[in-house]
Design a protein around this motif. Structure first.
Motif, mmCIF file in Angstrom:
data_model
loop_
_atom_site.group_PDB
_atom_site.id
_atom_site.type_symbol
_atom_site.label_atom_id
_atom_site.label_comp_id
_atom_site.label_asym_id
_atom_site.label_seq_id
_atom_site.Cartn_x
_atom_site.Cartn_y
_atom_site.Cartn_z
ATOM 1 N N TYR A 133 0.940 -1.291 0.456
ATOM 2 C CA TYR A 133 -0.324 0.014 0.084
ATOM 3 C C TYR A 133 1.090 1.299 -0.081
ATOM 4 N N ILE A 134 0.327 2.502 0.060
ATOM 5 C CA ILE A 134 0.924 4.010 0.327
ATOM 6 C C ILE A 134 0.086 4.249 1.280
ATOM 7 N N SER A 135 0.795 5.370 1.903
ATOM 8 C CA SER A 135 0.279 6.277 3.034
ATOM 9 C C SER A 135 0.214 7.069 2.594
ATOM 10 N N VAL A 136 -0.776 8.198 2.372
ATOM 11 C CA VAL A 136 -0.705 8.870 2.427
ATOM 12 C C VAL A 136 -2.057 10.059 2.873
ATOM 13 N N ASN A 137 -2.258 11.231 3.006
ATOM 14 C CA ASN A 137 -2.713 11.786 4.278
ATOM 15 C C ASN A 137 -4.066 12.422 3.025
ATOM 16 N N THR A 138 -4.725 11.969 3.818
ATOM 17 C CA THR A 138 -6.212 12.536 2.974
ATOM 18 C C THR A 138 -6.962 13.835 2.985
ATOM 19 N N GLY A 139 -6.838 14.478 1.812
ATOM 20 C CA GLY A 139 -7.368 15.742 1.671
ATOM 21 C C GLY A 139 -8.300 16.349 0.350
ATOM 22 N N SER A 140 -8.263 17.316 -0.349
ATOM 23 C CA SER A 140 -8.871 16.835 -1.336
ATOM 24 C C SER A 140 -8.231 16.763 -2.898
ATOM 25 N N ILE A 141 -9.232 16.450 -3.613
ATOM 26 C CA ILE A 141 -8.452 15.641 -5.167
ATOM 27 C C ILE A 141 -7.587 16.325 -5.164
ATOM 28 N N PRO A 142 -6.412 15.291 -5.545
ATOM 29 C CA PRO A 142 -5.560 15.995 -6.265
ATOM 30 C C PRO A 142 -5.657 16.645 -7.846
ATOM 31 N N ASP A 143 -4.721 17.626 -8.802
ATOM 32 C CA ASP A 143 -4.742 17.867 -9.327
ATOM 33 C C ASP A 143 -4.257 16.545 -10.529
ATOM 34 N N ALA A 144 -4.967 16.964 -11.989
ATOM 35 C CA ALA A 144 -4.651 15.471 -12.952
ATOM 36 C C ALA A 144 -3.791 15.518 -12.906
ATOM 37 N N ASN A 145 -2.278 14.252 -13.514
ATOM 38 C CA ASN A 145 -1.229 14.561 -14.094
ATOM 39 C C ASN A 145 -0.198 16.237 -12.976
ATOM 40 N N ALA A 146 -0.687 16.178 -11.942
ATOM 41 C CA ALA A 146 0.330 16.580 -11.011
ATOM 42 C C ALA A 146 1.955 16.233 -10.987
ATOM 43 N N ILE A 147 1.605 15.245 -10.972
ATOM 44 C CA ILE A 147 2.969 14.248 -10.782
ATOM 45 C C ILE A 147 3.558 13.914 -12.354
ATOM 46 N N PRO A 148 4.362 14.187 -12.717
ATOM 47 C CA PRO A 148 4.551 13.521 -13.505
ATOM 48 C C PRO A 148 5.359 12.405 -14.067
ATOM 49 N N ILE A 149 5.271 11.337 -15.299
ATOM 50 C CA ILE A 149 5.086 10.004 -14.448
ATOM 51 C C ILE A 149 5.915 9.790 -16.490
ATOM 52 N N SER A 150 6.245 9.180 -17.335
ATOM 53 C CA SER A 150 5.872 8.529 -18.598
ATOM 54 C C SER A 150 5.002 7.406 -18.727
ATOM 55 N N LYS A 151 4.049 7.323 -19.804
ATOM 56 C CA LYS A 151 3.142 6.549 -20.620
ATOM 57 C C LYS A 151 4.261 5.266 -20.424
ATOM 58 N N GLU A 152 5.588 5.047 -20.468
ATOM 59 C CA GLU A 152 5.874 3.803 -20.733
ATOM 60 C C GLU A 152 5.702 3.306 -19.348
ATOM 61 N N ARG A 153 6.402 3.539 -18.544
ATOM 62 C CA ARG A 153 6.492 3.239 -17.002
ATOM 63 C C ARG A 153 5.398 2.729 -16.531
ATOM 64 N N SER A 154 4.432 4.221 -16.433
ATOM 65 C CA SER A 154 3.116 4.018 -16.272
ATOM 66 C C SER A 154 2.318 2.167 -17.329
ATOM 67 N N SER A 155 2.411 2.371 -17.645
ATOM 68 C CA SER A 155 2.188 1.179 -18.166
ATOM 69 C C SER A 155 2.840 -0.738 -18.483
ATOM 70 N N ILE A 156 3.861 -0.587 -17.287
ATOM 71 C CA ILE A 156 4.296 -1.147 -16.519
ATOM 72 C C ILE A 156 3.866 -1.411 -15.533
ATOM 73 N N ALA A 157 3.249 -0.239 -14.483
ATOM 74 C CA ALA A 157 3.317 -0.424 -13.343
ATOM 75 C C ALA A 157 1.747 -1.067 -13.364
ATOM 76 N N MET A 158 0.805 -0.550 -14.715
ATOM 77 C CA MET A 158 -0.606 -0.867 -14.660
ATOM 78 C C MET A 158 -0.792 -2.696 -14.487
ATOM 79 N N ASP A 159 0.173 -3.098 -16.058
ATOM 80 C CA ASP A 159 0.198 -4.461 -16.546
ATOM 81 C C ASP A 159 0.302 -5.530 -15.000
ATOM 82 N N ALA A 160 1.180 -4.724 -14.311
ATOM 83 C CA ALA A 160 1.366 -5.851 -13.157
ATOM 84 C C ALA A 160 0.426 -5.310 -11.492
#
Lengths: 256, 220
Positions: A133-160
């Motif tokens: 899991y990840i530990s994060v503070n709850t709060g308001s909804i974060p902005d979309a794409n506020a955290i940059p990540i490459s398409k390749e990397r997010s795809s591999i993470a999504m496959d897992a």
């Protein structure tokens, strides 16, 4: 025109409780090739209930291959002979008239049989609770794409992340190892920015709990990948090994 | 140092030990093969090579001790993993479907390994023992001794079978070590697998070529 049915001899593992001795019981059934495997078991159960006999206990929930609840070893293969599907997505058209079908529960020391085809898989939950899991503070909804990540990397993470935690990897492995499951969960978070703060601790704790629960060690036969209903790659196991080795070498915590 | 023992005792740690010792033995086999192949250059070359190794004995002894430790770790850890993995599934399946999801060679490492161990014991008790502690020490007729040993058909056939099984063991072990270190990606892993296959075929064929050669030329 009358529906064409196929006749099967279904040998099902029956075991009243964890401590009792189990055995295979034969059921003869005439079933539509269009019915699913679980519907076939439902039909057997309807029949058993009509005769006032104990129905076969098996697990299922979504019946569309996304929840990971169902899981049977059919003719020696977890989730049956067709690759990349869960037991609930298996249809009787994949069997021939006159076939004998063996139905067994997932077998592992860490997966004790509770009743018939139902096994105790809470070990996988315990591994997740140790760090998946990840530990994060709850709060308001974060902005979309506020955290940059490459398409390749997010795809591999999504496959897992496609892992549904069914435990077929454990059932398929000759060593009853849970490495594919753990590696998918570790990879999914290790690849994403949100997973970085707990990256070291996560892999160390998850592997520790995995070992304590009595799962076997990986010997790279890759049976898990072949039987995984979601096609999780063994490249994730390579990543898990890398993560674990680096975490143990680099982390300053000599207690972990 | 507790963290190190704990790490190496974990499921992944035990794999790492198998991989490091395995890769070391893979490299050792290359050196061993290079030495063996000098047999084809005739008696004087081979005898000179072995004699020169004999002349740096203290150094060779140190290498031998390290090699023995590598073997012991590899064998001990392999047997331990096999036993622990057996325990991880107390009740076997009624129908064994493993042939549909994995290769035979990947599932039989303990069996091929055990046969290689038997070979190793016999190999050490004949060749290594004779080269180190017999009259050969004085006569330096290592080539003649080797030719004599392999003129025995049964002994040679045993050697050839053992080398083929060694090839099976190496074919899975080679790529397995890379996977264990976490070195698996789309670009180089197919290459690693191909290289492992070539390496294991080379080892089986080249090591077997020696008994075959002596069988064909009929001893000395």
């Amino acid at each position: 025109m009358a529906e064409k049915k196929i006749n099967l001899l279904v040998k099902v593992w029956r075991q009243p409780s964890t401590t009792s001795v189990g055995s295979f019981v034969d059921y003869k059934i005439s079933v539509s090739p269009d019915s699913s495997f679980l519907e076939m078991l439902d039909e057997i159960n309807n029949d058993l209930e009509k005769k006032n006999l104990e129905p076969i206990a098996f697990e299922s929930d979504c019946r569309e291959g996304i929840c990971g609840t169902c899981g049977l070893v059919i003719n020696g293969q977890p989730h049956g002979p067709i690759p990349k599907i869960a037991t609930c997505q298996l249809h009787m058209r994949n069997f021939k008239d006159g076939d004998t079908v063996w139905v067994e529960p997932f077998r592992a020391k860490a997966f004790q049989v509770m009743k018939d085809l139902i096994v105790e898989r809470s070990g996988l939950d315990k591994i997740i609770a140790a760090g998946g899991y990840i530990s994060v503070n709850t709060g308001s909804i974060p902005d979309a794409n506020a955290i940059p990540i490459s398409k390749e990397r997010s795809s591999i993470a999504m496959d897992a992340a496609a892992c549904i935690g069914c435990g077929a990897c454990v059932a398929a492995c000759k060593n009853a190892s849970a490495m594919l499951f753990v590696s998918a969960k570790v990879s999914q978070l290790a690849l994403l920015p949100q997973g970085q703060p707990e990256r070291t601790r996560r892999v160390q704790n998850m592997v520790k709990v995995m070992d304590e629960l009595g799962f076997g060690s990986c010997s790279n036969t890759y049976a898990c990948e072949a039987e995984c209903p979601k096609g999780i790659s063994v490249k994730n196991i390579a990543r898990l090994n890398r993560e674990f080795i680096l975490a143990n070498v680099k982390s300053d915590n000599i207690e972990a | 140092m507790n963290w190190l023992f704990r790490s190496l005792n974990s499921s992944i740690g035990k794999k790492v030990i198998m991989a490091i010792t395995g890769i070391s033995l893979i490299l050792f086999l290359l050196v061993h093969l290079a030495n063996n192949l000098t047999l084809f250059a005739g008696p004087s070359t081979f005898n000179t090579v072995v004699k020169s190794l004999d002349s740096i004995k203290p150094f060779i002894r140190v290498i031998e001790v390290i090699l023995a430790l590598i073997f012991i770790f590899h064998i001990f850890n392999g047997v331990r993993l096999w036993y622990e993995n057996k325990i991880a599934r107390p009740t076997p399946y009624a129908v064994n479907g493993s042939s549909k999801n994995s290769t035979l060679l990947s599932r039989t490492m303990i069996h091929t390994g055990s046969i290689i161990f038997i070979f190793l014991v016999i190999h050490l008790s004949t060749f290594w023992n004779a080269f180190n502690f017999s009259d050969l020490h004085r006569t330096h007729s290592y080539y003649e001794f080797t030719a004599d040993m392999f003129s025995n058909v049964y002994y040679s056939i045993f050697y050839i079978i053992a080398m083929i099984i060694l090839g099976f063991h190496l074919n899975h072990g080679f790529q397995s070590a890379f996977q264990t270190f976490g070195w698996n990606n789309n670009k180089y892993f197919p290459l690693v697998k191909a290289l492992g296959f070539l390496y294991s075929v080379l080892m089986a064929v080249a090591f077997s070529s020696i008994p075959i050669y002596f069988l064909l030329i009929g001893g000395n």
